[in-house]
Design a protein around this motif. Structure first.
Motif, PDB file in Angstrom:
ATOM      1  N   GLU A 115       8.361  80.222 -43.258  1.00 54.17           N
ATOM      2  CA  GLU A 115       9.214  79.901 -42.116  1.00 54.17           C
ATOM      3  C   GLU A 115       8.718  78.607 -41.500  1.00 54.17           C
ATOM      4  N   VAL A 116       9.648  77.748 -41.108  1.00 49.73           N
ATOM      5  CA  VAL A 116       9.313  76.523 -40.389  1.00 49.73           C
ATOM      6  C   VAL A 116       9.913  76.628 -38.999  1.00 49.73           C
ATOM      7  N   ILE A 117       9.071  76.494 -37.989  1.00 52.11           N
ATOM      8  CA  ILE A 117       9.544  76.522 -36.611  1.00 52.11           C
ATOM      9  C   ILE A 117       9.087  75.260 -35.895  1.00 52.11           C
ATOM     10  N   ILE A 118       9.774  74.958 -34.806  1.00 50.23           N
ATOM     11  CA  ILE A 118       9.524  73.729 -34.060  1.00 50.23           C
ATOM     12  C   ILE A 118       8.756  74.044 -32.784  1.00 50.23           C
ATOM     13  N   GLY A 119       7.635  73.347 -32.614  1.00 52.94           N
ATOM     14  CA  GLY A 119       6.801  73.555 -31.441  1.00 52.94           C
ATOM     15  C   GLY A 119       6.752  72.338 -30.550  1.00 52.94           C
ATOM     16  N   SER A 120       6.661  72.588 -29.256  1.00 48.02           N
ATOM     17  CA  SER A 120       6.484  71.543 -28.254  1.00 48.02           C
ATOM     18  C   SER A 120       5.876  72.214 -27.033  1.00 48.02           C
ATOM     19  N   PHE A 121       5.380  71.408 -26.112  1.00 47.94           N
ATOM     20  CA  PHE A 121       4.923  72.010 -24.866  1.00 47.94           C
ATOM     21  C   PHE A 121       6.090  72.660 -24.127  1.00 47.94           C
ATOM     22  N   LEU A 122       7.281  72.139 -24.340  1.00 41.73           N
ATOM     23  CA  LEU A 122       8.461  72.660 -23.647  1.00 41.73           C
ATOM     24  C   LEU A 122       8.754  74.112 -23.999  1.00 41.73           C
ATOM     25  N   ASN A 123       8.288  74.565 -25.165  1.00 43.57           N
ATOM     26  CA  ASN A 123       8.547  75.955 -25.569  1.00 43.57           C
ATOM     27  C   ASN A 123       7.295  76.643 -26.095  1.00 43.57           C
ATOM     28  N   SER A 125       5.006  78.781 -25.021  1.00 41.76           N
ATOM     29  CA  SER A 125       4.788  80.226 -24.874  1.00 41.76           C
ATOM     30  C   SER A 125       5.723  81.030 -25.773  1.00 41.76           C
ATOM     31  N   ALA A 126       6.948  80.544 -25.935  1.00 40.39           N
ATOM     32  CA  ALA A 126       7.891  81.208 -26.834  1.00 40.39           C
ATOM     33  C   ALA A 126       7.402  81.131 -28.277  1.00 40.39           C
ATOM     34  N   VAL A 127       6.861  79.986 -28.662  1.00 46.27           N
ATOM     35  CA  VAL A 127       6.314  79.828 -30.005  1.00 46.27           C
ATOM     36  C   VAL A 127       5.113  80.747 -30.202  1.00 46.27           C
ATOM     37  N   ALA A 128       4.242  80.818 -29.211  1.00 46.46           N
ATOM     38  CA  ALA A 128       3.067  81.693 -29.297  1.00 46.46           C
ATOM     39  C   ALA A 128       3.483  83.150 -29.473  1.00 46.46           C
ATOM     40  N   ALA A 129       4.446  83.581 -28.682  1.00 47.92           N
ATOM     41  CA  ALA A 129       4.921  84.962 -28.786  1.00 47.92           C
ATOM     42  C   ALA A 129       5.535  85.222 -30.157  1.00 47.92           C
ATOM     43  N   LEU A 160      -1.773  75.758 -28.348  1.00 47.10           N
ATOM     44  CA  LEU A 160      -1.179  76.920 -29.020  1.00 47.10           C
ATOM     45  C   LEU A 160      -2.258  77.862 -29.533  1.00 47.10           C
ATOM     46  N   VAL A 161      -3.316  77.311 -30.099  1.00 43.61           N
ATOM     47  CA  VAL A 161      -4.445  78.142 -30.526  1.00 43.61           C
ATOM     48  C   VAL A 161      -4.972  78.955 -29.349  1.00 43.61           C
ATOM     49  N   ASP A 162      -5.059  78.330 -28.180  1.00 46.84           N
ATOM     50  CA  ASP A 162      -5.567  79.016 -27.001  1.00 46.84           C
ATOM     51  C   ASP A 162      -4.709  80.227 -26.639  1.00 46.84           C
ATOM     52  N   LYS A 163      -3.424  80.143 -26.904  1.00 47.39           N
ATOM     53  CA  LYS A 163      -2.510  81.230 -26.551  1.00 47.39           C
ATOM     54  C   LYS A 163      -2.478  82.357 -27.580  1.00 47.39           C
ATOM     55  N   ILE A 222      12.880  79.342 -26.113  1.00 50.10           N
ATOM     56  CA  ILE A 222      13.559  79.346 -27.406  1.00 50.10           C
ATOM     57  C   ILE A 222      12.582  78.946 -28.503  1.00 50.10           C
ATOM     58  N   VAL A 223      12.912  79.334 -29.745  1.00 48.60           N
ATOM     59  CA  VAL A 223      12.120  78.955 -30.909  1.00 48.60           C
ATOM     60  C   VAL A 223      13.068  78.405 -31.975  1.00 48.60           C
ATOM     61  N   PRO A 224      13.191  77.086 -32.096  1.00 47.24           N
ATOM     62  CA  PRO A 224      14.012  76.516 -33.166  1.00 47.24           C
ATOM     63  C   PRO A 224      13.407  76.840 -34.533  1.00 47.24           C
ATOM     64  N   ARG A 225      14.279  77.281 -35.458  1.00 47.14           N
ATOM     65  CA  ARG A 225      13.862  77.642 -36.815  1.00 47.14           C
ATOM     66  C   ARG A 225      14.681  76.849 -37.822  1.00 47.14           C
ATOM     67  N   LEU A 226      14.048  76.508 -38.930  1.00 47.62           N
ATOM     68  CA  LEU A 226      14.744  75.811 -40.014  1.00 47.62           C
ATOM     69  C   LEU A 226      15.406  76.856 -40.911  1.00 47.62           C
ATOM     70  N   VAL A 227      16.726  76.867 -40.907  1.00 49.62           N
ATOM     71  CA  VAL A 227      17.499  77.840 -41.687  1.00 49.62           C
ATOM     72  C   VAL A 227      18.521  77.068 -42.517  1.00 49.62           C
ATOM     73  N   ASN A 228      18.394  77.158 -43.835  1.00 48.48           N
ATOM     74  CA  ASN A 228      19.297  76.452 -44.749  1.00 48.48           C
ATOM     75  C   ASN A 228      19.397  74.958 -44.413  1.00 48.48           C
ATOM     76  N   GLY A 229      18.243  74.390 -44.091  1.00 53.53           N
ATOM     77  CA  GLY A 229      18.192  72.954 -43.835  1.00 53.53           C
ATOM     78  C   GLY A 229      18.553  72.520 -42.445  1.00 53.53           C
ATOM     79  N   GLU A 230      18.962  73.475 -41.583  1.00 59.84           N
ATOM     80  CA  GLU A 230      19.341  73.141 -40.205  1.00 59.84           C
ATOM     81  C   GLU A 230      18.393  73.827 -39.236  1.00 59.84           C
ATOM     82  N   LEU A 231      18.081  73.133 -38.149  1.00 67.11           N
ATOM     83  CA  LEU A 231      17.331  73.755 -37.060  1.00 67.11           C
ATOM     84  C   LEU A 231      18.311  74.435 -36.119  1.00 67.11           C
ATOM     85  N   VAL A 232      18.086  75.724 -35.909  1.00 72.50           N
ATOM     86  CA  VAL A 232      18.953  76.522 -35.045  1.00 72.50           C
ATOM     87  C   VAL A 232      18.079  77.464 -34.227  1.00 72.50           C
TER      88      VAL A 232
END
Length: 234
Positions: A115-123, A125-129, A160-163, A222-232
């Motif tokens: 799985e490929v997900i998109i991380g930023s400070f903006l999200n 905690s959602a990524v950590a969860a 993120l490691v800290d979380k 939110i957690v953007p995920r790469l699905v069939n070449g698109e981030l959704v």
């Protein structure tokens, strides 16, 4: 116990087997911050391209095209690489094709992951969860700058490691290094990042507000995920 690792540059990704991992791609200034903000503000999907010409062709398929090279908007493209570009009402409900100097390169090199997900400070905690709930090992891939390590992505990796440190063991010393750096700088992160090479590059382009915004934590759940070449988001 699950493991977490950090790849500090896409040029080092060949050292990692991503086929059994969730990969968190991060390009704080500014690609993954844009992607997170855009999807949170109602962009239908974001399709990343490493190649500028391939991205440009998507204009003919009804996409808005977003392009950045060396920190600057590509001439003739609809959007640049500011998160505020993606918050405009004209982008809501649209499909966006995007190419950037570093972030989309990192995504391209992650495609073999579970799985490929998109991380930023903006999200963050959602990524950590999200990764805590997964059963797979995690690799945080920092986009860096043209193959070189940068500060802001490394700080995100440490944050993120800290979380998630209570649920993961360190695969090697890179997460330890990123975490220690984050703990040392977290109380003064904006001024530290302002002294980084890429922030100085962006300051010359008069986009200082982007830097501060991209260091804001938990604007979106939110957690953007790469699905069939698109981030959704799903």
């Amino acid at each position: 116990m699950k493991t977490v690792d950090v790849c500090l540059s896409p040029d080092l990704i060949h050292l990692y087997d991503v086929s059994d991992k969730v990969v968190v791609v991060v390009d704080i200034l500014r690609a993954t911050s844009c992607m997170t903000a855009g999807l949170a503000y109602g962009v239908k999907s974001i399709t990343p391209f490493e190649n500028l010409e391939q991205c440009q062709k998507m204009k003919g398929n009804g996409y808005l095209i977003a392009g950045e090279r060396n920190g600057q908007k590509v001439e003739g493209f609809d959007l640049g690489n500011s998160p505020f570009d993606y918050m405009d009402e004209k982008v809501k409900g649209k499909k966006v094709a995007v190419t950037t100097t570093n972030g989309t390169v990192a995504i391209e090199k992650s495609r073999r992951a579970i799985e490929v997900i998109i991380g930023s400070f903006l999200n963050i905690s959602a990524v950590a969860a999200h990764v805590k709930k997964q059963q797979q090992n995690v690799l945080i891939l920092c986009a860096g700058w043209k193959g070189k390590v940068n500060l802001e992505d490394s700080l995100f990796a440490g944050a993120l490691v800290d979380k998630i440190i209570d649920k993961f063991e360190f695969e090697c010393d890179a997460p330890l290094l990123a975490h220690s750096t984050y703990l040392h700088m977290k109380d003064d992160m904006l001024s530290r990042v302002q002294n980084s090479s890429h922030a100085k590059r962006l300051n010359k382009l008069n986009v200082t507000k982007d830097i501060e915004y991209c260091l804001t934590e938990d604007e979106f759940d939110i957690v953007p995920r790469l699905v069939n070449g698109e981030l959704v988001i799903s």
